[in-house]
Design an enzyme around this catalytic site. Structure first.
Site, PDB file in Angstrom:
ATOM      1  N   CYS A 328      -5.068 -13.332  -3.385  1.00  0.00           N
ATOM      2  CA  CYS A 328      -5.901 -12.255  -2.855  1.00  0.00           C
ATOM      3  C   CYS A 328      -5.918 -12.262  -1.337  1.00  0.00           C
ATOM      4  O   CYS A 328      -6.096 -11.217  -0.705  1.00  0.00           O
ATOM      5  CB  CYS A 328      -7.320 -12.356  -3.406  1.00  0.00           C
ATOM      6  SG  CYS A 328      -8.094 -13.959  -3.160  1.00  0.00           S
ATOM      7  N   HIS A 751     -12.612 -16.028  -2.922  1.00  0.00           N
ATOM      8  CA  HIS A 751     -11.893 -14.774  -3.172  1.00  0.00           C
ATOM      9  C   HIS A 751     -11.981 -13.882  -1.938  1.00  0.00           C
ATOM     10  O   HIS A 751     -12.970 -13.920  -1.197  1.00  0.00           O
ATOM     11  CB  HIS A 751     -12.514 -14.055  -4.376  1.00  0.00           C
ATOM     12  CG  HIS A 751     -11.797 -12.807  -4.792  1.00  0.00           C
ATOM     13  ND1 HIS A 751     -10.469 -12.807  -5.182  1.00  0.00           N
ATOM     14  CD2 HIS A 751     -12.210 -11.509  -4.867  1.00  0.00           C
ATOM     15  CE1 HIS A 751     -10.104 -11.569  -5.493  1.00  0.00           C
ATOM     16  NE2 HIS A 751     -11.140 -10.769  -5.305  1.00  0.00           N
TER      17      HIS A 751
END
Length: 790
Positions: A328, A751
């Site tokens: 990510c 994330h």
């Protein structure tokens, strides 16, 4: 029959090569885009080199190269019809595991010759070599799949704990044996039966501190174990209720290391006081789990806009990127970079030229080609369609591999710090940008002035520094952080304050004038020499613990969307300023000085300190910039501080010798012997050498096959590379157009998502999910992207 003759003629004209036993056959994806055999028309595998193309790019490739003979390979998913005999319904199929009903991929192969793609030759058995080639294509494992299988990456996205220095803890033999349940805090007048910890030195049980677990909700706790540590110095404790046979989940904390740790002898230490992990079950959340519940889940919900009904958005520039294993951070960076005009010009407008000019046998490992392939796909709209959701999104797996190369961190499937990746990627782009080709990072690269003034003489020294990210050091603003009401440990900071702090004059205490000998100190001021077309800010909201581990500050950033930095433009040396002379005894060019020491010394030199003192400080601090600065401040009175610095002769680096035992220790960690030896010549011990490897892998010379030694082929120095770079300069006014937000307690875990301002609307890019944002988390971002407003 006529077409068979045409096929044979094409083979005789040099359009066919019989596949060798080790032939790499690409059949999963077009070499120039992300279409696969399941798209309309499938793929066209060239029978000269066995690379695959979609219909559009097969035509372009054939016209460019003259290689006109293809096998059209298409695959579609069909429902499996139940058969009594259990035999497959087609001989050329690949069975897949799927939910009921079961499916098969039905594959079809036929021969076509450019430009007559609608005319197919299916009677392949009549041309033996073609039939064998198709059979090889059908039966082989694709080159793409082989690359994936050979990858040594391992996905791991959790926080990394350190092994405690108390692994061999001295435990008191006091005869204390604890029950397996029914514990209470042993502090006087407490008696709490929750949030309890056991001290591994003497078996004492005390309660922990109270913690927030939700908005307005706290755990019970009076902090008696922390008080106990302060009184006794016994450092290592374990949370009761987290003990079980799964030792990895047991909550172990070290007070003097100020962090959660791993105790490799945990079972032994617990059994010493009668706590057998095999007989206990987990009944309480660990501290980390509670922190995740309170902070990360709240932050996650904010940054991903969890709970909101978001409207998906489609079209060019709205292509989602599939997460390929904690990727990510890469996905977020790519979504931000395609908003930079120079990146679109280089990698999208010029994509076809880049792809066609790249030899087909190297295209899958060529950085520029893979970058162009990704950016072109993201901006094409071909993979972002509301009417064809089955082919939305792309997976930039090959680009990730090629960009990372052999980097020890970015080549893995572990999470990474997005700021570090931006710096790494920009250097990779610049290295792969020839003089005749635009370097897109020029649009973001800028220069600063460092003005260093000797207080005793008012003489000054100006130095220039190159940067790609303006880093705002929030941990240094603790005094001006504003507490956020009704929260614990969460603060806000104004962007104006953070920027002003970055450019404020810093006093260098203890600096000794090289002219008068007076120790009146110095000042150092940073200003902008150039203002790029696009400007990146990093909100440095991570602070280091005593053990050098990054921990995240709960900071909200009061962002200014329309930014004017005119006050921070510098102009270099003024006519009425006198230059501070260089050191009278310059540091000798000693090649044995480790690269890590040279790098840190360079940072100190730019602050205006003498070269010899800087090298001495960097050496004695093992190449750690912060430690080196503190060392320098503490040793300014040393009589030899400015004497010429020479590496001590007893170090491995100076002798050119390396301890085989140290080499073996590093090799056990997965590095090669050559890498280990080279690193040990840059750093004095295994710990420092491994740390050097993680940050300098690309600078290690190649090992020659004949001698097993480093190649003497020179590589461009950092100075030479910098001299080749150009810098944009213009208006000092900017507008916010993008953000990369981080959820988690450390930059190399958790994330990342991106929010970009496109067509006047904020859009959330959460890997493959792309949607209009309802509430962009402007206060929580880690990286901000601004565009110049002319």
């Amino acid at each position: 029959m006529d077409f068979e003759l045409t096929v044979r003629n094409a083979m005789e004209a040099g359009n066919f090569e019989k596949p060798t036993p080790d032939q790499k056959i690409f059949k999963d994806q077009c070499a120039y885009c992300f279409k696969d055999p399941h798209y309309k028309d499938g793929l066209f595998i060239n029978l000269k080199n066995y690379h695959a193309f979609c219909r559009e790019h097969a035509e372009i490739y054939a016209n460019h190269t003259g290689n006109t003979l293809f096998v059209q390979y298409s695959s579609k998913k069909v429902v499996v019809e139940e058969r009594v005999d259990g035999e497959p319904t087609s001989k050329m199929t690949k069975l897949t595991i799927d939910a009921d009903p079961k499916y098969e991929f039905e594959d079809k192969y036929s021969v076509v010759i450019h430009p007559n793609y609608n005319q197919q030759f299916n009677n392949v058995q009549s041309v033996e070599d073609i039939a064998e080639a198709i059979q090889t294509i059908a039966n082989c494992t694709s080159a793409e799949r082989l690359a994936l299988l050979s990858s040594t990456s391992n996905a791991w996205d959790a926080d990394i704990k350190l092994i405690t220095k108390h692994a061999n803890l001295d435990q008191q033999d006091n005869g204390k044996r604890l029950a397996l349940s029914g514990w209470r805090c042993e502090a006087e007048d407490c008696g709490l039966d929750e949030n309890l910890w056991v001290n591994l030195t003497d078996g004492a049980i005390r309660c922990g501190r109270s913690q927030f677990v939700a908005e307005g909700q706290k755990t019970n706790g009076n902090g008696h174990m922390q008080e106990y540590f302060a009184a006794t110095g016994y450092p290592l404790v374990v949370k009761l209720g987290t003990i079980s046979s799964n030792l990895e989940s047991v909550d172990v904390y070290s007070y003097d290391e100020d962090d959660a740790v791993i105790d490799p002898n945990l079972e032994k230490h617990l059994i010493h006081f009668g706590l057998d992990p095999a007989k206990l079950e987990k009944t309480a959340k660990s501290t980390l789990e509670m922190e995740l519940d309170m902070n990360e889940k709240w932050e996650w919900a904010k940054c991903t806009e969890d709970g909101a009904v978001l409207e998906p958005v489609y079209g060019p520039g709205y292509t989602g990127l599939i997460n390929t294993g904690s990727s990510c951070y890469l996905n977020s960076v790519l979504q931000a970079l395609i908003e930079v005009k120079s990146f679109r010009t280089r990698y999208s407008d010029g994509a076809l030229e880049t792809l066609l000019n790249c030899p087909i046998d190297t295209i899958h490992n060529d950085f520029n080609a893979q970058f162009a392939k990704v950016v072109l796909a993201m901006l094409s709209g071909d993979y972002s369609s509301e009417t064809d959701p089955t082919h939305n999104n792309i997976k930039p797996l090959q680009f990730k591999r090629v960009a990372a190369g052999n980097h020890p961190e970015f080549s893995t499937a572990k999470q990474q710090d997005v700021e570090e990746y931006i710096r790494f990627l920009f250097e990779k782009i610049s290295t792969n940008s020839k003089n005749e080709v635009i370097d897109p990072t020029d649009s973001l690269r800028f220069q600063t002035w460092n003005r260093f003034e000797d207080v005793a003489t008012q003489k000054v020294r100006y130095t220039e520094q190159e940067e790609v990210i303006l880093r705002l050091p929030i941990p240094e603003l603790q005094a001006v952080l504003q507490p956020i009401p009704d929260t614990e440990g969460r603060f806000s900071v104004d962007m104006n304050v953070a920027i002003r702090s970055f450019f404020d004059t810093q006093f260098v205490d203890g600096y000794k004038s090289p002219i008068t000998g007076e120790q009146k100190g110095a000042t150092n001021t940073v200003s902008m020499k150039t203002f790029p077309d696009y400007l990146l800010f990093q909100v440095s909201k991570f602070a280091y613990t005593n053990q050098g581990v990054q921990k995240k500050l709960d900071v909200e950033f009061e962002v200014i969307e329309d930014l004017d930095l005119s006050a921070y433009r510098g102009h270099g040396k003024k006519e009425n300023e006198e230059s501070l002379p260089e050191e009278t005894q310059p540091v000798p060019a000693v090649p044995e000085i480790p690269a890590s020491v040279r790098a840190v010394a360079g940072e100190l030199i730019m602050m205006g300190f003498g070269e010899n003192s800087c090298y001495r400080a960097a050496y004695y601090s093992n190449g750690n910039a912060e430690v080196a600065t503190n060392w320098l401040m503490e040793h300014t009175e040393d009589s030899d501080i400015n004497d010429p610095f020479v590496m001590p002769s007893g170090t491995p680096s100076a002798r050119g010798e390396v301890d085989p035992a140290l080499v073996a220790s590093i090799v056990e960690m997965g590095f090669t012997a050559h890498q280990a030896k080279y690193a040990l010549k840059q750093a004095p011990n295994v710990t420092e050498a491994v740390d050097w490897l993680f940050t300098n892998m690309d600078s290690i010379p190649l090992e020659t096959a004949a001698t097993g030694t480093s190649s003497d082929a020179p590589e461009p120095s950092a100075t030479e590379a910098a001299n080749q770079k150009t810098f944009k300069d213009g208006s000092e006014k900017y507008k916010l157009i993008g953000m990369i937000s981080h959820m988690g307690s450390r930059p190399d875990s958790g994330h990342y998502v991106a929010h970009m301002l496109k067509d006047g609307k904020w859009v959330l890019f959460n890997d493959e999910k792309v949607a209009l944002s309802q509430d962009p988390p402007k206060k929580l971002a880690y990286i901000y992207l601004y565009k110049r407003v002319d």
